[in-house]
Design an enzyme around this catalytic site. Structure first.
Site, PDB file in Angstrom:
ATOM      1  N   ASN A  16       0.823  -1.214   0.000  1.00  0.00           N
ATOM      2  CA  ASN A  16       0.000   0.000   0.000  1.00  0.00           C
ATOM      3  C   ASN A  16       0.854   1.260   0.000  1.00  0.00           C
ATOM      4  O   ASN A  16       2.012   1.240   0.422  1.00  0.00           O
ATOM      5  CB  ASN A  16      -0.883   0.056   1.259  1.00  0.00           C
ATOM      6  CG  ASN A  16      -1.920  -1.032   1.310  1.00  0.00           C
ATOM      7  OD1 ASN A  16      -2.470  -1.434   0.291  1.00  0.00           O
ATOM      8  ND2 ASN A  16      -2.203  -1.505   2.518  1.00  0.00           N
ATOM      9  N   GLY A  46       2.280  -6.571   4.139  1.00  0.00           N
ATOM     10  CA  GLY A  46       3.203  -7.462   3.438  1.00  0.00           C
ATOM     11  C   GLY A  46       4.500  -6.768   3.077  1.00  0.00           C
ATOM     12  O   GLY A  46       5.602  -7.273   3.344  1.00  0.00           O
ATOM     13  N   ALA A  47       4.386  -5.593   2.461  1.00  0.00           N
ATOM     14  CA  ALA A  47       5.577  -4.855   2.061  1.00  0.00           C
ATOM     15  C   ALA A  47       6.394  -4.429   3.273  1.00  0.00           C
ATOM     16  O   ALA A  47       7.635  -4.464   3.246  1.00  0.00           O
ATOM     17  CB  ALA A  47       5.179  -3.634   1.233  1.00  0.00           C
ATOM     18  N   ASN A  48       5.715  -4.015   4.350  1.00  0.00           N
ATOM     19  CA  ASN A  48       6.438  -3.635   5.573  1.00  0.00           C
ATOM     20  C   ASN A  48       7.271  -4.799   6.099  1.00  0.00           C
ATOM     21  O   ASN A  48       8.433  -4.637   6.496  1.00  0.00           O
ATOM     22  CB  ASN A  48       5.456  -3.207   6.663  1.00  0.00           C
ATOM     23  CG  ASN A  48       4.705  -1.936   6.332  1.00  0.00           C
ATOM     24  OD1 ASN A  48       5.054  -1.216   5.397  1.00  0.00           O
ATOM     25  ND2 ASN A  48       3.656  -1.672   7.083  1.00  0.00           N
ATOM     26  N   ASN A 179      -1.291  -9.760  17.934  1.00  0.00           N
ATOM     27  CA  ASN A 179      -1.162  -8.929  19.117  1.00  0.00           C
ATOM     28  C   ASN A 179      -2.179  -9.400  20.155  1.00  0.00           C
ATOM     29  O   ASN A 179      -2.969 -10.312  19.904  1.00  0.00           O
ATOM     30  CB  ASN A 179      -1.316  -7.440  18.787  1.00  0.00           C
ATOM     31  CG  ASN A 179      -2.682  -7.070  18.233  1.00  0.00           C
ATOM     32  OD1 ASN A 179      -3.707  -7.686  18.574  1.00  0.00           O
ATOM     33  ND2 ASN A 179      -2.716  -6.058  17.379  1.00  0.00           N
ATOM     34  N   GLY A 203       5.820  -6.153  26.240  1.00  0.00           N
ATOM     35  CA  GLY A 203       6.659  -7.217  25.718  1.00  0.00           C
ATOM     36  C   GLY A 203       5.929  -8.204  24.838  1.00  0.00           C
ATOM     37  O   GLY A 203       4.980  -7.852  24.123  1.00  0.00           O
ATOM     38  N   ASP A 231       4.810  -5.248  12.271  1.00  0.00           N
ATOM     39  CA  ASP A 231       5.342  -5.863  11.059  1.00  0.00           C
ATOM     40  C   ASP A 231       6.836  -6.156  11.190  1.00  0.00           C
ATOM     41  O   ASP A 231       7.317  -7.207  10.732  1.00  0.00           O
ATOM     42  CB  ASP A 231       5.080  -4.959   9.847  1.00  0.00           C
ATOM     43  CG  ASP A 231       3.595  -4.853   9.525  1.00  0.00           C
ATOM     44  OD1 ASP A 231       2.867  -5.827   9.762  1.00  0.00           O
ATOM     45  OD2 ASP A 231       3.169  -3.788   9.038  1.00  0.00           O
TER      46      ASP A 231
END
Length: 278
Positions: A16, A46-48, A179, A203, A231
């Site tokens: 994105n 995905g790109a991150n 998360n 953490g 990411d």
């Protein structure tokens, strides 16, 4: 593979353009907040993750889709600049995906994603090596993610945004990353093979077949933005566990990477090699 080496990683996911407004506080429903500053940066989960993995020292390729437009070319070049192989990124018929992000002074964020070309992601013509790790997220068509169960070797799933996961995928995945909020929404993860759960400033933990096997605290840092932290953590924990690192060592390094990421405004921050975070 020895623990001193990082292996190959294929990231299957979204790409994105991030339109990020930084404001003093996040707006409430129906509210307008003035005084923001706007940035236009590369993004997409995905790109991150692909960019982070490459900067951490992995051999990384990206499988995804962008539009046949100037934003798509920009995203491809940004990935290449990070060290990612983009030969398997498709040029889709829709415009390149866009994320609208608001970040407050404490680094908290609100995100709306307009998928665009991410709906065109395909595995046609793509093959995977048995010794290659595969990392996917849920910002692409779900049938692409489930199809990876039949073709991937080491399979890691970042179950975000949260949605119900079929038992077959939960049992097949070597690693599922969430998360704390996503973990609470996905009770099916209780019996998963290995789950990494992040708790922000508190953490992270690893759970194997429902039993906690490792937990680490997060390094204390000055938070600029939390947009890219998850990411970066996903990239780090996947690379480390695939390389054979011990549970606590992999978790500690990934948590340090995530903490480093929040000190930067962009979703694809500069990172050191993964070994330096051990």
């Amino acid at each position: 593979m020895t623990s001193s080496q990082l292996g190959s990683l294929a990231v299957v996911g979204s790409i994105n353009v991030d339109l990020t407004a930084s404001v003093a506080r996040l707006p409430g429903a129906g509210e307008t907040v003035l005084g923001g500053t706007l940035q236009r940066l590369p993004g997409g989960k995905g790109a991150n993750q692909a960019a982070a993995a490459a900067r951490l020292g992995g051999r990384v390729r990206m499988i995804g889709a962008v539009g046949d437009d100037s934003d798509g070319q920009w995203m491809l070049q940004s990935l290449r600049d990070a060290g990612v192989d983009t030969a398997d990124v498709w040029l889709g018929e829709s415009a390149t995906g866009t994320a609208l992000i608001t970040v407050d002074a404490a680094g908290e964020n609100q995100i709306v994603v307009c998928p665009g070309a991410n709906a065109d992601v395909s595995l046609d013509g793509v093959s995977f090596s048995p010794d290659e790790a595969v990392l996917a997220q849920l910002e692409i068509p779900f049938e692409i993610v489930t199809a990876l169960a039949d073709v991937a070797g080491f399979l890691a799933i970042n179950a975000a945004p949260a949605r119900p996961l079929p038992d077959s995928l939960v049992r097949r995945a070597d690693l599922i990353i969430v998360n704390e909020n996503e973990f609470a929404l996905l009770p099916e993860l209780t019996g998963a093979r290995l789950v990494a759960v992040t708790y922000g400033a508190d953490g992270a933990a690893l759970r194997r077949h429902g039993r906690e096997v490792a937990r680490v605290s997060a390094p204390r840092v000055s938070v600029v933005s939390s947009v890219g932290a998850g990411d970066a953590f996903c990239a780090a924990i996947t690379l480390a566990l695939h390389a054979g690192w011990a549970d606590d060592e992999a978790l500690r390094a990934a948590s340090a990477v995530g903490a480093d990421a929040v000190t930067h405004a962009e979703a694809q921050p500069p990172l050191r090699t993964l070994h330096s975070y051990r």
